[in-house]
Motif scaffolding. Structure first.
Motif, short mmCIF file in Angstrom:
data_model
loop_
_atom_site.label_atom_id
_atom_site.label_comp_id
_atom_site.label_asym_id
_atom_site.label_seq_id
_atom_site.Cartn_x
_atom_site.Cartn_y
_atom_site.Cartn_z
N ASP A 88 -3.73 -5.73 9.15
CA ASP A 88 -2.58 -4.94 8.72
C ASP A 88 -2.85 -4.29 7.36
O ASP A 88 -2.41 -3.17 7.09
N ALA A 89 -3.56 -5.01 6.49
CA ALA A 89 -3.94 -4.42 5.21
C ALA A 89 -5.00 -3.34 5.40
O ALA A 89 -4.95 -2.27 4.78
N ALA A 90 -5.95 -3.61 6.32
CA ALA A 90 -7.05 -2.68 6.55
C ALA A 90 -6.57 -1.34 7.08
O ALA A 90 -7.11 -0.29 6.70
N LYS A 91 -5.54 -1.34 7.93
CA LYS A 91 -5.12 -0.05 8.49
C LYS A 91 -4.52 0.84 7.40
O LYS A 91 -4.68 2.06 7.44
N GLY A 92 -3.86 0.24 6.43
CA GLY A 92 -3.37 1.03 5.30
C GLY A 92 -4.51 1.52 4.44
O GLY A 92 -4.53 2.69 4.01
N ALA A 115 7.95 -13.62 -3.22
CA ALA A 115 6.68 -13.17 -3.79
C ALA A 115 6.43 -11.70 -3.42
O ALA A 115 5.98 -10.91 -4.26
N ALA A 116 6.74 -11.34 -2.18
CA ALA A 116 6.56 -9.95 -1.74
C ALA A 116 7.48 -9.01 -2.50
O ALA A 116 7.08 -7.91 -2.90
N LEU A 117 8.72 -9.42 -2.69
CA LEU A 117 9.69 -8.59 -3.40
C LEU A 117 9.27 -8.36 -4.86
O LEU A 117 9.35 -7.23 -5.37
N ILE A 118 8.81 -9.41 -5.50
CA ILE A 118 8.38 -9.29 -6.90
C ILE A 118 7.13 -8.42 -7.00
O ILE A 118 7.02 -7.54 -7.87
N SER A 119 6.18 -8.65 -6.10
CA SER A 119 4.94 -7.86 -6.10
C SER A 119 5.24 -6.38 -5.89
O SER A 119 4.71 -5.51 -6.60
N ALA A 120 6.09 -6.08 -4.92
CA ALA A 120 6.44 -4.69 -4.63
C ALA A 120 7.13 -4.03 -5.82
O ALA A 120 6.88 -2.86 -6.14
N ALA A 121 7.98 -4.80 -6.49
CA ALA A 121 8.71 -4.25 -7.64
C ALA A 121 7.79 -3.88 -8.79
O ALA A 121 8.10 -2.98 -9.59
N THR A 122 6.64 -4.56 -8.90
CA THR A 122 5.71 -4.25 -9.99
C THR A 122 4.73 -3.14 -9.64
O THR A 122 4.07 -2.60 -10.53
N ALA A 123 4.63 -2.80 -8.36
CA ALA A 123 3.65 -1.81 -7.93
C ALA A 123 3.77 -0.47 -8.66
O ALA A 123 2.74 0.10 -9.08
N PRO A 124 4.98 0.09 -8.83
CA PRO A 124 5.06 1.37 -9.54
C PRO A 124 4.50 1.31 -10.96
O PRO A 124 3.93 2.29 -11.46
N ILE A 125 4.64 0.15 -11.60
CA ILE A 125 4.11 0.00 -12.96
C ILE A 125 2.59 0.09 -12.95
O ILE A 125 1.97 0.83 -13.72
N VAL A 174 4.40 -5.67 4.10
CA VAL A 174 3.81 -6.20 2.87
C VAL A 174 2.28 -6.10 2.89
O VAL A 174 1.67 -5.61 1.92
N ALA A 175 1.65 -6.52 3.97
CA ALA A 175 0.18 -6.46 4.03
C ALA A 175 -0.31 -5.02 3.99
O ALA A 175 -1.29 -4.69 3.30
N THR A 176 0.36 -4.13 4.72
CA THR A 176 -0.04 -2.73 4.73
C THR A 176 0.17 -2.10 3.34
O THR A 176 -0.66 -1.31 2.88
N PHE A 177 1.25 -2.46 2.69
CA PHE A 177 1.49 -2.01 1.32
C PHE A 177 0.35 -2.44 0.39
O PHE A 177 -0.14 -1.65 -0.43
N LEU A 178 -0.10 -3.68 0.52
CA LEU A 178 -1.18 -4.16 -0.33
C LEU A 178 -2.48 -3.42 -0.02
O LEU A 178 -3.25 -3.08 -0.93
N GLY A 179 -2.74 -3.17 1.27
CA GLY A 179 -3.94 -2.43 1.64
C GLY A 179 -3.93 -1.01 1.10
O GLY A 179 -4.95 -0.52 0.59
N VAL A 180 -2.78 -0.35 1.21
CA VAL A 180 -2.65 1.01 0.68
C VAL A 180 -2.88 1.01 -0.83
O VAL A 180 -3.63 1.85 -1.36
N THR A 181 -2.27 0.08 -1.52
CA THR A 181 -2.38 0.04 -2.98
C THR A 181 -3.81 -0.27 -3.42
O THR A 181 -4.33 0.34 -4.37
N LEU A 182 -4.46 -1.21 -2.74
CA LEU A 182 -5.84 -1.55 -3.09
C LEU A 182 -6.78 -0.37 -2.91
O LEU A 182 -7.67 -0.14 -3.74
N ALA A 183 -6.58 0.40 -1.83
CA ALA A 183 -7.46 1.54 -1.58
C ALA A 183 -7.15 2.70 -2.53
O ALA A 183 -8.05 3.41 -2.96
#
Length: 205
Positions: A68-72, A148-158, A113-122
């Motif tokens: 799921d992370a890889a597809k993002g 944990a997902a909610l907190i992580s997502a909230a920090t992503a824009p920063i 959440v996993a796809t969000f992390l994959g997109v952000t990492l790439a």
């Protein structure tokens, strides 16, 4: 405005292919292939890695998380290679929307959440690693995967504002908002104390 204009113009060859890649329901495919039943009838009914873990098969859950992370990540990297950063941002959004609303499952998908992390990492490796680190720290402290997902997502824009390509902060804000919306039931359970902890035996709905 430039990002919106590009997204509209490039939709047929950036957003739509990325959406179709994001729509691949790896959790459902993996659990069916392993004879674990219909994932949509298990636990929360979600197609993501957290619900796959409720089948008791940790390997299947890990594979779902990675795929799921890889597809993002793949959608972002391919778009960036051929068309640059703006296309990569549009592709990341397309893959994320595909996971949330997959055409193959009548638009009933996961929480992203996993796809969000994959997109952000790439899109911005340092920003993605910081999102992962925030998730891991919050999960270790609070023992709630959803929190944990909610907190992580909230920090992503920063992190994207600091380390990502121009305009990626808007993608971070949009993905974070959608993740929070998709977790509305979890937020209710967190507030009422009914949300199952990581490793607990509670059953999410």
């Amino acid at each position: 405005m430039l990002l919106v204009a590009f997204a509209v113009k490039s939709a047929p060859y950036v957003f739509l292919p990325a959406y179709l890649v994001g729509s691949i329901p790896f959790g459902l495919l993996i659990t069916r292939a392993l004879g674990l039943g219909d994932l949509r009838a298990i636990g929360s009914g979600n197609i993501g890695a957290t619900n796959v873990l409720r089948t008791g098969n940790k390997g299947a859950a890990a594979a779902t998380l990675l795929l799921d992370a890889a597809k993002g990540a793949v959608a972002v990297l391919v778009a960036r290679y051929f068309l640059g950063d703006t296309a990569a941002i549009v592709a990341g959004f397309g893959a994320f929307i595909g996971h949330l609303f997959p055409v193959w499952l009548r638009f009933r998908g996961g929480k992203g959440v996993a796809t969000f992390l994959g997109v952000t990492l790439a899109l911005a490796p340092l920003a993605g690693l910081l999102c992962c680190a925030v998730w891991a720290a919050a999960a270790a402290i609070f023992r709630y995967s959803s929190l944990a997902a909610l907190i992580s997502a909230a920090t992503a824009p920063i992190w994207l504002a600091l380390f990502g390509p121009p305009q990626s902060v808007w993608l971070g804000l949009l993905l974070a908002a959608l993740i929070w919306l998709r977790h509305h039931a979890n937020i209710g359970r967190l507030l009422s104390g009914a949300e199952p902890r990581i490793g607990g035996k509670g059953r999410a709905q």
